[in-house]
Motif scaffolding. Structure first.
Motif, PDB file in Angstrom:
ATOM      1  N   ILE A   1      -7.982  -8.395   0.836  1.00 42.63           N
ATOM      2  CA  ILE A   1      -6.578  -8.371   0.404  1.00 42.63           C
ATOM      3  C   ILE A   1      -5.672  -9.039   1.433  1.00 42.63           C
ATOM      4  N   ILE A   2      -5.851  -8.710   2.693  1.00 44.77           N
ATOM      5  CA  ILE A   2      -5.004  -9.294   3.739  1.00 44.77           C
ATOM      6  C   ILE A   2      -5.234 -10.796   3.844  1.00 44.77           C
ATOM      7  N   ALA A   3      -6.484 -11.216   3.701  1.00 49.54           N
ATOM      8  CA  ALA A   3      -6.789 -12.651   3.805  1.00 49.54           C
ATOM      9  C   ALA A   3      -6.110 -13.448   2.704  1.00 49.54           C
ATOM     10  N   HIS A   4      -5.930 -12.850   1.526  1.00 51.91           N
ATOM     11  CA  HIS A   4      -5.392 -13.578   0.387  1.00 51.91           C
ATOM     12  C   HIS A   4      -3.965 -13.156   0.037  1.00 51.91           C
ATOM     13  N   SER A   5      -3.279 -12.501   0.974  1.00 47.12           N
ATOM     14  CA  SER A   5      -1.870 -12.157   0.812  1.00 47.12           C
ATOM     15  C   SER A   5      -1.089 -12.745   1.979  1.00 47.12           C
ATOM     16  N   ASP A   6       0.190 -12.933   1.775  1.00 44.86           N
ATOM     17  CA  ASP A   6       1.040 -13.466   2.836  1.00 44.86           C
ATOM     18  C   ASP A   6       1.646 -12.356   3.686  1.00 44.86           C
ATOM     19  N   ALA A   7       1.671 -11.146   3.131  1.00 46.20           N
ATOM     20  CA  ALA A   7       2.121  -9.975   3.882  1.00 46.20           C
ATOM     21  C   ALA A   7       1.422  -8.751   3.312  1.00 46.20           C
ATOM     22  N   PHE A   8       1.130  -7.799   4.193  1.00 46.95           N
ATOM     23  CA  PHE A   8       0.507  -6.535   3.803  1.00 46.95           C
ATOM     24  C   PHE A   8       1.479  -5.445   4.211  1.00 46.95           C
ATOM     25  N   CYS A   9       2.134  -4.843   3.229  1.00 46.42           N
ATOM     26  CA  CYS A   9       3.247  -3.934   3.500  1.00 46.42           C
ATOM     27  C   CYS A   9       2.835  -2.486   3.293  1.00 46.42           C
ATOM     28  N   MET A  10       2.973  -1.670   4.332  1.00 45.74           N
ATOM     29  CA  MET A  10       2.716  -0.238   4.244  1.00 45.74           C
ATOM     30  C   MET A  10       4.046   0.503   4.227  1.00 45.74           C
ATOM     31  N   LEU A  11       4.004   1.784   3.962  1.00 44.91           N
ATOM     32  CA  LEU A  11       5.225   2.574   3.924  1.00 44.91           C
ATOM     33  C   LEU A  11       5.717   2.925   5.317  1.00 44.91           C
ATOM     34  N   SER A  12       4.824   2.911   6.292  1.00 48.15           N
ATOM     35  CA  SER A  12       5.188   3.250   7.661  1.00 48.15           C
ATOM     36  C   SER A  12       4.184   2.618   8.606  1.00 48.15           C
ATOM     37  N   MET A  13       4.655   2.166   9.767  1.00 48.38           N
ATOM     38  CA  MET A  13       3.736   1.633  10.775  1.00 48.38           C
ATOM     39  C   MET A  13       2.909   2.746  11.412  1.00 48.38           C
TER      40      MET A  13
ATOM     41  N   LEU B   1       0.855  -1.179   0.000  1.00 50.56           N
ATOM     42  CA  LEU B   1       0.000   0.000   0.000  1.00 50.56           C
ATOM     43  C   LEU B   1       0.892   1.230   0.000  1.00 50.56           C
ATOM     44  N   HIS B   2       0.757   2.074  -1.019  1.00 52.77           N
ATOM     45  CA  HIS B   2       1.660   3.209  -1.199  1.00 52.77           C
ATOM     46  C   HIS B   2       1.074   4.521  -0.682  1.00 52.77           C
ATOM     47  N   SER B   3       0.051   4.453   0.141  1.00 48.79           N
ATOM     48  CA  SER B   3      -0.549   5.674   0.660  1.00 48.79           C
ATOM     49  C   SER B   3      -1.182   5.379   2.013  1.00 48.79           C
ATOM     50  N   ASN B   4      -1.810   6.410   2.591  1.00 50.42           N
ATOM     51  CA  ASN B   4      -2.615   6.224   3.792  1.00 50.42           C
ATOM     52  C   ASN B   4      -3.746   5.245   3.475  1.00 50.42           C
TER      53      ASN B   4
END
Length: 397
Positions: A169-181, A116-119
């Motif tokens: 998306i989270i259910a069908h992905s192995d990781a959900f990557c954001m730009l910042s926690m 995810l490349h945004s808020n």
């Protein structure tokens, strides 16, 4: 590892931030011995860019209609991952490919990372503040109650939409990557499930760390770099601020690097003023080398790639603290200045001080150069490889 970057657009770095990030990561992964490919819905027409990886296209190119998730594309995706032995899918447009990844039947060994490349709530994060800040005339004040109601309805609808989308998306992905926690609280507003798959990796800096920068040769220049649009970037705010200060700083100039739909309006706004230069769409690096201050007046950003780019060259940023990753990129009053959204008076006051105080500006520039080293491509690629290892059970060790 066999890695594929997936997106609805071509990965030409001249077209946007996600594309520049992907190009940089791809080149670094290839340098480290990974096999990398691109999988797109759109490939730039007459595109002569020398891509660092082979590009494959989905058979049904319907990105403009947001209908990429045809059964033929899903079947193609399944076969592509199997035939190429894909270990890692880096999905750069998870909201666009929501149905595809949920219905795909890729090999068990293929791990998917949704990026995810945004808020998580996009521009809805600051939608109220932005509307109120825009209400500076009697006519706009009369429309304010209607606009606030529109914003409330828009945010409610967005929360419902994103709650379903992020859950899928989270259910069908192995990781959900954001730009910042720092974005995690916003994600939790719309996603109530387990966040164990959620992680964060910052965008890499586009430029290499400069080994020698002569800050004494910096010119008295303010610069803006980016798209000229009235919906997010709001460069009209910067022109308004310049109109208030330029007479008091006769040895400074404002340079605007970029193009977009707001260009004609901005030219008209700047016509009565002095020392405003519209440089057009150019490589911004020479401007970073010379300018002293980078000015952003956006409603929101995802990461703001121009910030580390400028800071690498000792150009001090000032911006509204209008998105949650901003304090991670810019240390307030250390490596730059964050302004309360969307206080034009505070922005003007702090910019005046920064322009007037050479000693403070030089120290912030030195701090900025040091601060952005953490975003070097080598450091960011290490974090990506650590995530790859985690998903594959440290199998490369």
């Amino acid at each position: 590892m066999n890695i594929v970057f997936m997106s609805c657009r071509a990965f030409n770095p001249s077209t946007g931030g996600i594309e520049r990030v992907t190009d940089l990561l791809c080149r670094e992964f290839v340098r480290r011995g990974h096999n990398v490919a691109y999988l797109n819905n759109l490939c730039g027409s007459n595109d002569d860019y020398d891509y660092p990886a082979p590009t494959y296209l989905f058979p049904d190119d319907r990105a403009q209609d947001n209908r990429a998730e045809t059964q033929r594309n899903i079947d193609y995706y399944n076969l592509f991952c199997a035939e190429h032995g894909i270990d890692i899918v880096i999905n750069q447009d998870p909201l666009f490919y929501e149905r595809l990844i949920s219905e795909a039947r890729i090999p068990q060994g293929t791990k998917t990372i949704a990026v995810l490349h945004s808020n998580p709530l996009y521009y809805h994060y600051n939608i109220y503040s932005a509307i109120i800040a825009r209400s500076n005339t009697w006519q706009s004040l009369k429309r304010l109650p209607w606009e606030l109601k529109w914003a409330r309805d828009k945010r409610i609808a967005a929360c419902r939409k994103y709650a379903s989308a992020y859950g899928n998306i989270i259910a069908h992905s192995d990781a959900f990557c954001m730009l910042s926690m720092n974005y995690l609280p916003e994600l939790r507003k719309v996603y109530k499930g387990d966040t164990g798959k959620v992680t964060a990796i910052a965008n890499p800096n586009t430029y290499e760390v400069q080994t020698s920068i002569d800050l004494g040769r910096k010119k008295k220049q303010l610069i803006y770099v980016g798209r000229l649009d009235p919906w997010q970037k709001r460069i009209d705010r910067l022109i308004d601020i310049w109109a208030r200060i330029y007479k008091d700083f006769p040895d400074w100039e404002l340079i605007i690097v970029g193009e977009g739909p707001q260009l004609d309006q901005l030219r008209q706004m700047a016509a009565p003023l002095e020392r405003v230069i519209f440089a057009g769409r150019q490589n911004p690096e020479p401007f970073y080398r010379e300018a002293s201050i980078l000015c952003l007046t956006s409603d929101y950003e995802g990461w703001g790639m121009v910030l580390p780019e400028a800071m690498t060259h000792g150009t001090v940023p000032i911006l509204f603290n209008s998105y949650l990753a901003a304090p991670e990129v810019v240390g307030n009053h250390v490596s730059g200045i964050l302004v309360k959204p969307f206080s034009m008076r505070q922005y003007e006051r702090k910019l005046r001080r920064l322009m007037s105080n050479d000693k403070m500006r030089k120290q912030m520039a030195l701090n900025a150069i040091k601060h952005v080293k953490q975003f070097d491509i080598a450091n960011i690629a290490n974090r990506w490889e650590a995530l790859f290892d985690k998903l594959h059970g440290q199998r490369r060790r």
